[in-house]
Enzyme design. Structure first.
Site, PDB file in Angstrom:
ATOM      1  N   GLY A   1      -2.773   4.328   2.830  1.00 51.92           N
ATOM      2  CA  GLY A   1      -3.723   4.088   1.751  1.00 51.92           C
ATOM      3  C   GLY A   1      -4.705   2.960   1.990  1.00 51.92           C
ATOM      4  O   GLY A   1      -5.474   2.613   1.100  1.00 51.92           O
TER       5      GLY A   1
ATOM      6  N   SER B   1       0.836  -1.202   0.000  1.00 47.60           N
ATOM      7  CA  SER B   1       0.000   0.000   0.000  1.00 47.60           C
ATOM      8  C   SER B   1       0.866   1.244   0.000  1.00 47.60           C
ATOM      9  O   SER B   1       2.008   1.224   0.464  1.00 47.60           O
ATOM     10  CB  SER B   1      -0.895   0.024   1.241  1.00 47.60           C
ATOM     11  OG  SER B   1      -0.147   0.375   2.393  1.00 47.60           O
ATOM     12  N   ASP B   2       0.317   2.323  -0.531  1.00 46.42           N
ATOM     13  CA  ASP B   2       0.929   3.615  -0.246  1.00 46.42           C
ATOM     14  C   ASP B   2       0.684   3.891   1.231  1.00 46.42           C
ATOM     15  O   ASP B   2      -0.246   3.358   1.837  1.00 46.42           O
ATOM     16  CB  ASP B   2       0.338   4.706  -1.131  1.00 46.42           C
ATOM     17  CG  ASP B   2       1.310   5.868  -1.324  1.00 46.42           C
ATOM     18  OD1 ASP B   2       2.221   6.029  -0.493  1.00 46.42           O
ATOM     19  OD2 ASP B   2       1.140   6.623  -2.304  1.00 46.42           O
ATOM     20  N   TRP B   3       1.517   4.744   1.818  1.00 44.61           N
ATOM     21  CA  TRP B   3       1.493   4.951   3.265  1.00 44.61           C
ATOM     22  C   TRP B   3       0.198   5.652   3.677  1.00 44.61           C
ATOM     23  O   TRP B   3      -0.040   6.804   3.328  1.00 44.61           O
ATOM     24  CB  TRP B   3       2.723   5.744   3.680  1.00 44.61           C
ATOM     25  CG  TRP B   3       3.921   4.917   3.992  1.00 44.61           C
ATOM     26  CD1 TRP B   3       4.656   4.955   5.155  1.00 44.61           C
ATOM     27  CD2 TRP B   3       4.560   3.921   3.163  1.00 44.61           C
ATOM     28  NE1 TRP B   3       5.695   4.039   5.089  1.00 44.61           N
ATOM     29  CE2 TRP B   3       5.662   3.402   3.892  1.00 44.61           C
ATOM     30  CE3 TRP B   3       4.308   3.397   1.905  1.00 44.61           C
ATOM     31  CZ2 TRP B   3       6.499   2.405   3.389  1.00 44.61           C
ATOM     32  CZ3 TRP B   3       5.146   2.402   1.388  1.00 44.61           C
ATOM     33  CH2 TRP B   3       6.211   1.917   2.121  1.00 44.61           C
TER      34      TRP B   3
END
Length: 731
Positions: free
Chosen positions: A266, A262-264
């Site tokens: 997200g 995941s993006d941080w």
């Protein structure tokens, strides 16, 4: 109970050791898949779940009991970020983590040279390897849809074919160092406004033809080992746990066998994170950079809630095993690979690579009266004006902010080349400090700065203005889009004022985005330098002095005004949306596709770039006039350097179909080739194009289709400067 369980597990581990000298998962001579399955069979449910979420800001757990190391990642598509504190965004203040800053990825795309992408990937991969990273969080390949997007400088331009050709060698270079590249942000992260919640709506054709090809090439050709989800939603689901994007397209259709991270911040839901294709959850309860709270890692969506769901039977063990299997596979490809080479950090070779990439990236936009190059000794007094001449452009910008071992600024480079006694400097304008998530004006007086610069320009033989965008909020920066297409900080007024008192002006600007140029008609020379990293100043003077002949080409169009671009030709729902939804009404007509199809003249077209020499193209020919849909067409022509200096030219091949069953762009880039020629030299250039690349995405069939009929192959120096045409018929 816990101690008894530990004894049982230890006993099991010892039994394995007794039965075989080396457990299969530790035996590097065994195939990776065999090692993965063996390790998986020895892991507890708790250990598997622990691998699926962060344990610190930039790491997730391995299995210490089995000797399987943690996964360590680092920000940086163009430099390995400094070490952070365990659960904070603040620097850990190490003394040995200052990196080489390579050019930003727009600059790499501007080289139009896959060899530079390979050199870039290998060089940054070596730095990540030296720092013991498992995963490098880059490169980014989101399409340049709007020139206002704050993160465009991190990406590879507006054309899916160009991005596809440049991302593959970058990935291969990074992963040759035993570090996983992590292609991002999958997918449709094309704006920073409302990025965490905006729901993107677009046609299947636009998705498949424009926004996915670079990701597809990364997976199927680059064999990338990890992919990062995007913050935004797509058709109602967040991209970090989006069933269509991650399960169906990425893992099922493209056969991706790596890790989705995941993006941080997200991730938003345990059920979707478990079922919709996410493998590692990072940074939950942060907005990606600024928010930090003492939120326990055990409370992540893929932590205790996931474990509880597995034990209650709510979630299938197969879901957990698939995630753990993918993470193990990445670990065995990287930190537990027998073939992992040693890295190196801030080496002379990396400085040379950064300089070479930067040299090839610089684009000469205008050069009247042979203002450039500037020989040493020609001018007694050179006035360098502009904050970007002396300001660090590797600090700021969000997650790409770097702690560098050194940075050669344009001013330093100019002084080094032309001599301290011949160079004077005036700031001219001031932008204020680089702050993430907020804007703060400079406390210096703008009028005083402008007046001082103009007074200096009056007495100079030559003015080199160095400006553009910087890494401040609302400039080239994560978390916020630009407010305007114009230059910031009063630069347009400053340039016009300088040109009223001195006609010998060279405008140099750094940016990852297009800008307007109301002063262009009165400016003899304009140079686009992007954000060039540690070697910025050296590369700039290499080109300004003529030691290097510029060969960069624009990887995106420069419009005359914002509404000339498709994303801005409609209402606010098209950009930036209504804070809930955004609708891509321009469909497949992104960038030059819109400008060419709508017959709108740009300020500078896609693929444009001048040289200090001249090139002549012969009439192109093809090896076949009729070809089947599964065939290949070879286009041949002679390219001649008719000037007096050595140089390089990127020939671009566009495809056009006037009579089609579907709406098409007026032309689409399908091939390019960069050729280096000595003065007076000619070469026969051959460009092969698979007919399959002529296909459009048939929405009714949900499949790619090559339409039969006549196609025009257009050979050009840019999207608007076509030098020759040849037709072929697809049977």
């Amino acid at each position: 109970m816990k101690s008894t369980l530990s004894i049982i597990l230890l006993g099991a581990s010892l039994m394995v050791s007794a039965q075989q000298k080396t457990p299969v998962y530790l035996d590097v001579t065994k195939p990776i898949e065999q090692r993965v399955e063996n390790a998986l069979s020895l892991m507890t449910t708790e250990e598997k779940v622990a691998m699926c979420h962060a344990q610190s800001k930039f790491s997730s757990k391995g299995v210490a009991r089995l000797g399987i190391p943690d996964v360590w990642s680092s920000d940086g598509s163009h430099g390995v970020s400094d070490e952070k504190l365990w659960d904070e965004w603040s620097s850990a203040q190490w003394a040995n983590d200052s990196c080489t800053a390579f050019p930003a990825l727009t600059a790499l795309a501007a080289t139009f040279n896959p060899e530079m992408a390979s050199l870039f990937g290998k060089s940054i991969g070596e730095e990540a390897r030296h720092r013991e990273k498992t995963m490098l969080l880059g490169p980014g390949v989101n399409i340049y849809r709007s020139p206002l997007n704050g993160r465009n400088f991190e990406y590879m331009g507006e054309d899916p074919y160009l991005a596809s050709r440049m991302v593959v060698p970058y990935i291969q270079g990074v992963q040759s160092c035993g570090v996983a590249a992590c292609v991002k942000h999958f997918a449709l992260n094309n704006q920073e406004i409302c990025r965490g919640e905006i729901n993107v709506n677009l046609s299947d054709r636009a998705l498949q033809e424009i926004y996915l090809p670079a990701f597809k090439a990364a997976v199927q050709e680059g064999k990338v080992w990890s992919i990062m989800g995007a913050y935004n939603k797509f058709r109602g689901e967040h991209c970090c746990h989006n069933d269509l994007l991650l399960n169906k397209i990425l893992k099922q259709d493209w056969k991706f066998d790596g890790v989705v991270v995941s993006d941080w911040g997200g991730v938003h839901n345990t059920d979707e994170a478990v079922n919709n294709g996410l493998d590692i959850e990072m940074g939950t309860y942060t907005n990606g950079l600024t928010t930090q709270g003492h939120f326990p890692f055990s409370s992540y969506y893929l932590a205790d809630p996931f474990l509880k769901g597995i034990k209650s039977g709510k979630y299938e063990m197969a879901k957990l095993d698939d995630k753990a299997r993918r993470i193990l596979r990445m670990i065995f490809r990287t930190t537990m690979s027998a073939n992992r080479p040693f890295g190196r950090f801030v080496s002379p070779e990396h400085s040379e690579a950064a300089r070479k990439i930067a040299q090839e990236a610089i684009v000469l936009l205008k050069n009247e009266h042979n203002m450039l190059p500037i020989p040493v000794g020609k001018y007694k007094k050179i006035a360098v004006i502009g904050e970007n001449a002396s300001r660090s452009l590797v600090v700021g910008g969000g997650s790409t902010s770097l702690k560098v071992a050194y940075e050669v600024t344009p001013l330093q480079g100019i002084i080094s080349k032309y001599g301290k006694e011949h160079v004077v400097y005036s700031m001219g304008y001031a932008s204020g400090p680089s702050l993430y998530g907020r804007e703060e004006a400079s406390k210096l007086n703008a009028d005083s700065l402008l007046n001082a610069a103009v007074e200096l320009a009056k007495t100079a033989d030559l003015v080199i203005f160095v400006g553009g965008l910087n890494k401040n909020y609302f400039q080239d920066c994560e978390s916020g889009d630009r407010k305007s297409l114009s230059l910031p900080f009063g630069e347009d007024k400053l340039i016009a004022s300088i040109e009223q008192v001195n006609k010998n002006v060279v405008v140099v600007f750094s940016s990852g985005n297009a800008i307007t140029m109301p002063w262009l008609d009165k400016t003899p020379a304009v140079v686009q330098t992007w954000h060039l990293g540690s070697e910025a100043g050296n590369a700039l003077v290499d080109v300004l002095s003529g030691d290097v002949n510029p060969s960069g080409k624009l990887p995106f169009s420069f419009p005359k005004k914002l509404t000339d671009i498709g994303a801005h030709a409609f209402d606010k729902l098209c950009y930036p949306g209504d804070s809930v939804n955004v609708q891509y009404k321009e469909d497949i007509l992104v960038g030059y596709r819109w400008l060419e199809t709508k017959k709108i003249e740009p300020l500078f077209p896609f693929g444009y770039g001048l040289s200090y020499t001249t090139f002549v193209y012969s009439k192109p020919s093809v090896d076949v006039n009729e070809v089947k849909a599964d065939g290949t067409v070879k286009v041949s022509f002679t390219l001649t350097n008719t000037g007096k200096v050595d140089g390089a030219e990127t020939a671009q091949l566009y495809v056009s179909k006037s009579k089609s069953v579907v709406a098409r762009a007026a032309k689409e880039l399908k091939a390019f080739k960069k050729t280096f020629l000595k003065a007076g030299e000619s070469k026969t250039v051959n460009i092969e194009v698979p007919v399959s690349s002529f296909a459009y995405y048939n929405e009714s069939k949900q499949a790619w289709e090559v339409e039969s009929g006549s196609y025009s192959l257009l050979l050009g120096r840019s999207s608007r400067d076509i030098k020759g045409k040849v037709d072929v018929k697809v049977l």
